[in-house]
Write an enzyme that holds these catalytic residues in place. Sequence first.
Site, short mmCIF file in Angstrom:
data_model
loop_
_atom_site.label_atom_id
_atom_site.label_comp_id
_atom_site.label_asym_id
_atom_site.label_seq_id
_atom_site.Cartn_x
_atom_site.Cartn_y
_atom_site.Cartn_z
N LYS A 198 -12.54 15.81 -3.15
CA LYS A 198 -11.14 15.79 -2.72
C LYS A 198 -10.30 15.29 -3.88
O LYS A 198 -10.68 14.33 -4.57
CB LYS A 198 -10.95 14.89 -1.50
CG LYS A 198 -9.51 14.59 -1.13
CD LYS A 198 -9.45 13.52 -0.06
CE LYS A 198 -8.04 12.98 0.12
NZ LYS A 198 -7.98 11.88 1.09
N GLU A 243 1.52 3.24 5.77
CA GLU A 243 0.11 2.90 5.54
C GLU A 243 -0.05 1.50 4.99
O GLU A 243 0.27 1.21 3.83
CB GLU A 243 -0.54 3.91 4.59
CG GLU A 243 -2.03 3.71 4.45
CD GLU A 243 -2.76 4.96 4.01
OE1 GLU A 243 -3.99 4.92 3.92
OE2 GLU A 243 -2.10 6.00 3.79
#
Length: 444
Positions: A198, A243
């Site tokens: 990723k 976050e």
Amino acid sequence: MTSDRDVPRLRAITRTLAATPDLLSLADPRHPLLWYRGDRACVGVGEALRLTFSGPARFAEAAERWREIAAAAEIDDPVRMPGTGLVALGSFTFANRSAAESVLVVPRTLVARHRDRWWITEVAVLSSDDPPPSPDALELPAPQPPGSWAGTAFAAPRAGSRAGEPVDRTAPDSAAVDAYLSGVRQAMHRISQGDAEKIVLARQVSGGIAADDDLRVPLRRLAERYLDCWTFAVDGMLGASPETLIRSTGGAVSARVLAGTRGRHPESAGRDAQARDELLTSAKEQHEHAFAVQSVVTALSPHVRELRTSEEPFTLRLPNVWHLATDLGACLGERSSSLELVGALHPTAAVAGTPTAAAVDAIAELEPFDRGRYAGAVGWIDAAGDGEWVIALRCAQVGAADPETGERSVVASAGGGIMADSDPEHELGETVSKLRPITEAFAE
């Protein structure tokens, strides 16, 4: 570890505050210092001390430097809560080789609240000519009058070239979008070749505001629209992050991992529910999310005890997007502060990729810009090492005023996790959704 360098001696005095001021009204209109989420917030006025760091050791150096300063400080704090006494607000860069500085700022005056508790802290450097603060002379700063706001539209809309293509209202021309799409395809190729699993790629959009524009306008918009996010302003880095990288209070550690995104459709309950369900059932998004959670677990494990996570990812609803989310909890290990934990965690798979080193190298090659503090860490730390830090997302860096044009640059960034089966057009649409909080907050 000890140091023979000079350590500034600070005196911090905290007292309970009976007043309940509008915290944003106290902030400096052009240089706000803010940490805000509903009934947990603080605003800094002035600077007693500024520390800067750079390079691969910036987190470790900041943690050690702060430990030295806290140990030498005189702290008069009968309130004794996380965030009282001596506190610094900080903003740290994403990349080790970034040209931008990482910074810790100790406000001269800090006004804060935690639910129904309010307090004020004043700080002075004892070696300076300024008189040290007196417990009997702590005064609430006067509210700053509202300033002008012309805002910035960033850029004109770009029309989609075919049905279903995202309409990108943040790209000045098609070249920037084409460059991003090319980068996504190159990342997918690298992943298919086994170079990484990723890679998180970002893009930037730029605008400008007048030098005397009141930055409390976009901050108030962010705070009012994104109630589940931390709205922040530290050294020109402004945003509303969903976050939490790490929170450490009294030995209890918590974190929230977000990875996996779908745009919201608030105008249609059916389409909105479908987007949420697609997120929950997408193998690609679940795989990406699992990478992100595992990276946090691996990084935290040496520093904490009794690490636990929520059993399954859940959907977090924000005004502009759905996210897959996982909450983590633990107990702090010995000789660790919130800044040490930040250094251990950064960069997470959610903002870099997997494996981390390979993903960071790919980002440096595929992104045609320095991220600066975007996707770095922003938050606060107190003298006990407690603190709260989020990943700098949904944000923009506001530059200094240009003496010739009278403008301040505004650079907003957003990205997404690229996997082998990613759809470049979908990834572009995700960045449009993620840029929307900032582009709307900075609008006229």
